[in-house]
Write a protein that holds these residues in place. Structure first.
Motif, PDB file in Angstrom:
ATOM      1  N   PRO A  75     -24.145  18.667 -26.134  1.00  0.00           N
ATOM      2  CA  PRO A  75     -24.920  18.513 -24.910  1.00  0.00           C
ATOM      3  C   PRO A  75     -24.033  18.440 -23.673  1.00  0.00           C
ATOM      4  O   PRO A  75     -22.990  17.762 -23.672  1.00  0.00           O
ATOM      5  CB  PRO A  75     -25.668  17.198 -25.130  1.00  0.00           C
ATOM      6  N   GLY A  76     -24.446  19.174 -22.637  1.00  0.00           N
ATOM      7  CA  GLY A  76     -23.691  19.173 -21.391  1.00  0.00           C
ATOM      8  C   GLY A  76     -22.721  20.326 -21.247  1.00  0.00           C
ATOM      9  O   GLY A  76     -22.096  20.478 -20.195  1.00  0.00           O
ATOM     10  N   MET A  77     -22.595  21.160 -22.276  1.00  0.00           N
ATOM     11  CA  MET A  77     -21.704  22.316 -22.188  1.00  0.00           C
ATOM     12  C   MET A  77     -22.425  23.470 -21.482  1.00  0.00           C
ATOM     13  O   MET A  77     -23.578  23.775 -21.774  1.00  0.00           O
ATOM     14  CB  MET A  77     -21.250  22.764 -23.579  1.00  0.00           C
ATOM     15  N   LEU A  78     -21.711  24.109 -20.555  1.00  0.00           N
ATOM     16  CA  LEU A  78     -22.199  25.304 -19.874  1.00  0.00           C
ATOM     17  C   LEU A  78     -21.283  26.458 -20.239  1.00  0.00           C
ATOM     18  O   LEU A  78     -20.055  26.342 -20.130  1.00  0.00           O
ATOM     19  CB  LEU A  78     -22.202  25.114 -18.363  1.00  0.00           C
TER      20      LEU A  78
ATOM     21  N   SER B  53     -10.916  30.263 -19.976  1.00  0.00           N
ATOM     22  CA  SER B  53     -12.025  29.540 -20.595  1.00  0.00           C
ATOM     23  C   SER B  53     -13.345  30.066 -20.066  1.00  0.00           C
ATOM     24  O   SER B  53     -13.462  30.446 -18.907  1.00  0.00           O
ATOM     25  CB  SER B  53     -11.907  28.039 -20.294  1.00  0.00           C
ATOM     26  N   CYS B  54     -14.357  30.078 -20.948  1.00  0.00           N
ATOM     27  CA  CYS B  54     -15.718  30.419 -20.507  1.00  0.00           C
ATOM     28  C   CYS B  54     -16.670  29.270 -20.795  1.00  0.00           C
ATOM     29  O   CYS B  54     -17.863  29.373 -20.544  1.00  0.00           O
ATOM     30  CB  CYS B  54     -16.200  31.695 -21.190  1.00  0.00           C
ATOM     31  N   GLY B  55     -16.166  28.164 -21.327  1.00  0.00           N
ATOM     32  CA  GLY B  55     -16.980  27.004 -21.639  1.00  0.00           C
ATOM     33  C   GLY B  55     -16.559  25.822 -20.781  1.00  0.00           C
ATOM     34  O   GLY B  55     -15.361  25.530 -20.655  1.00  0.00           O
ATOM     35  N   PHE B  56     -17.530  25.131 -20.176  1.00  0.00           N
ATOM     36  CA  PHE B  56     -17.238  24.056 -19.246  1.00  0.00           C
ATOM     37  C   PHE B  56     -17.992  22.802 -19.661  1.00  0.00           C
ATOM     38  O   PHE B  56     -19.211  22.830 -19.859  1.00  0.00           O
ATOM     39  CB  PHE B  56     -17.626  24.467 -17.819  1.00  0.00           C
ATOM     40  N   ASP B  57     -17.248  21.704 -19.789  1.00  0.00           N
ATOM     41  CA  ASP B  57     -17.829  20.437 -20.209  1.00  0.00           C
ATOM     42  C   ASP B  57     -18.367  19.709 -18.975  1.00  0.00           C
ATOM     43  O   ASP B  57     -17.600  19.182 -18.170  1.00  0.00           O
ATOM     44  CB  ASP B  57     -16.770  19.592 -20.913  1.00  0.00           C
ATOM     45  N   LEU B  58     -19.693  19.708 -18.842  1.00  0.00           N
ATOM     46  CA  LEU B  58     -20.338  19.043 -17.708  1.00  0.00           C
ATOM     47  C   LEU B  58     -21.120  17.812 -18.171  1.00  0.00           C
ATOM     48  O   LEU B  58     -22.092  17.420 -17.537  1.00  0.00           O
ATOM     49  CB  LEU B  58     -21.270  20.029 -16.992  1.00  0.00           C
TER      50      LEU B  58
ATOM     51  N   THR C 278     -27.591  15.549 -13.593  1.00  0.00           N
ATOM     52  CA  THR C 278     -27.691  16.496 -12.473  1.00  0.00           C
ATOM     53  C   THR C 278     -28.025  17.884 -12.980  1.00  0.00           C
ATOM     54  O   THR C 278     -28.885  18.576 -12.425  1.00  0.00           O
ATOM     55  CB  THR C 278     -26.366  16.531 -11.686  1.00  0.00           C
ATOM     56  N   MET C 279     -27.360  18.304 -14.057  1.00  0.00           N
ATOM     57  CA  MET C 279     -27.611  19.628 -14.614  1.00  0.00           C
ATOM     58  C   MET C 279     -29.053  19.744 -15.115  1.00  0.00           C
ATOM     59  O   MET C 279     -29.722  20.759 -14.880  1.00  0.00           O
ATOM     60  CB  MET C 279     -26.641  19.911 -15.761  1.00  0.00           C
TER      61      MET C 279
END
Length: 286
Positions: free
Chosen positions: A62-65, A122-127, A133-134
């Motif tokens: 959860p939270g990965m974009l 990288s193409c994966g971002f830990d948000l 917010t997302m």
């Protein structure tokens, strides 16, 4: 049998974004290697698994974009159950339209340009630290979209601006940050395939390269990626074959040989079985 590799996303004259909010999978999910002609953005609400892209593997949580560039080969894998469903929002975007919408916002436009055209590690971002917010950004856009009678470019612009702000600009940008980690075995294998996919490849070579046994090479690749080694190799070769069919006048036989299929008959049969068209039909349609 592998599913179709190239999945064209069809925008009509009134669309610049195709939206699929909170896709729920709770029984069976089996990924496959594929790519699109546009940008694909995926946000994970719930679930676990892995994504393979650019010879790297990312954990789903959860939270990965995730941001997939046009024609970027990738595979999503998730072990699901009613207790552990895979819930994600996916939208497809024409990058040229997005850049037009972002013209008045040079910092965020630069971030988007780097995402879809840059050579990003990288193409994966830990948000996960801004997951509330997302969630609000996606829910708000979905609500605006459901109330609208047609596509609203202002709502799309706001969605992009909010997402790009979460990724950061300038020195705060997430795009170029992150410590390097040790490559997993599957990533070592994919890196080696990237350099040698046009050659004849054997398990003996891969075993020697990774210092593993032949049986363990296939097993560890499947354990780490959720997919078969032979499927990844086939997908990578056919992706290159598609590119050569689109951009060169080489004969089908030459292209098959150039991507690791020296037997023309087998290349034709495999291409048609995976993509649903013969190489010549694919070339005529591009």
């Amino acid at each position: 049998m592998m599913k179709q590799l190239f999945e064209p996303v069809l925008f009509d004259n009134r669309q610049s974004l195709i939206w699929d909010y909170r896709i729920y999978t709770g029984d069976h999910y089996k990924g496959y290697y594929h790519w699109h002609q546009c940008c694909e953005i995926m946000f994970v609400h719930r679930g676990q698994g892995s994504i393979v892209v650019n010879q790297q593997m990312y954990d789903i949580r959860p939270g990965m974009l995730f941001f997939f560039q046009p024609y970027q080969l990738h595979r999503t894998y998730s072990e699901v159950s009613p207790e552990r469903p895979f819930v994600r929002t996916i939208f497809y975007l024409d990058p040229h339209t997005a850049e037009q919408l972002l013209q008045g916002f040079p910092k965020r436009r630069a971030v988007f340009s780097a995402l879809w055209q840059g050579n990003n590690p990288s193409c994966g971002f830990d948000l996960s630290d801004r997951i509330e917010t997302m969630e609000w950004i996606f829910a708000n856009y979905n609500q605006c979209r459901s109330k609208s009678t047609g596509e609203e470019t202002e709502d799309i612009s706001m969605l992009l601006l909010q997402l790009l702000s979460c990724l950061g600009t300038g020195e705060q940008s997430l795009i170029h940050t992150g410590d390097k980690r040790q490559l997993r075995y599957s990533e070592q294998i994919m890196n080696w395939i990237e350099a040698h996919y046009h050659e004849e490849i054997s398990l003996e070579q891969l075993a020697a390269e990774t210092h593993l046994s032949k049986s363990y090479v296939s097993r560890i690749f499947h354990l780490e990626t959720g997919g078969r080694l032979v499927d990844y190799l086939t997908a990578r070769r056919l992706k290159q074959a598609c590119r050569l069919l689109e951009t060169t006048d080489l004969t089908v036989e030459r292209i098959g040989s150039a991507v690791g299929f020296p037997n023309p008959s087998y290349f034709n049969q495999l291409f048609k079985r995976v993509l649903g068209l013969s190489p010549l039909q694919y070339r005529k349609g591009t």
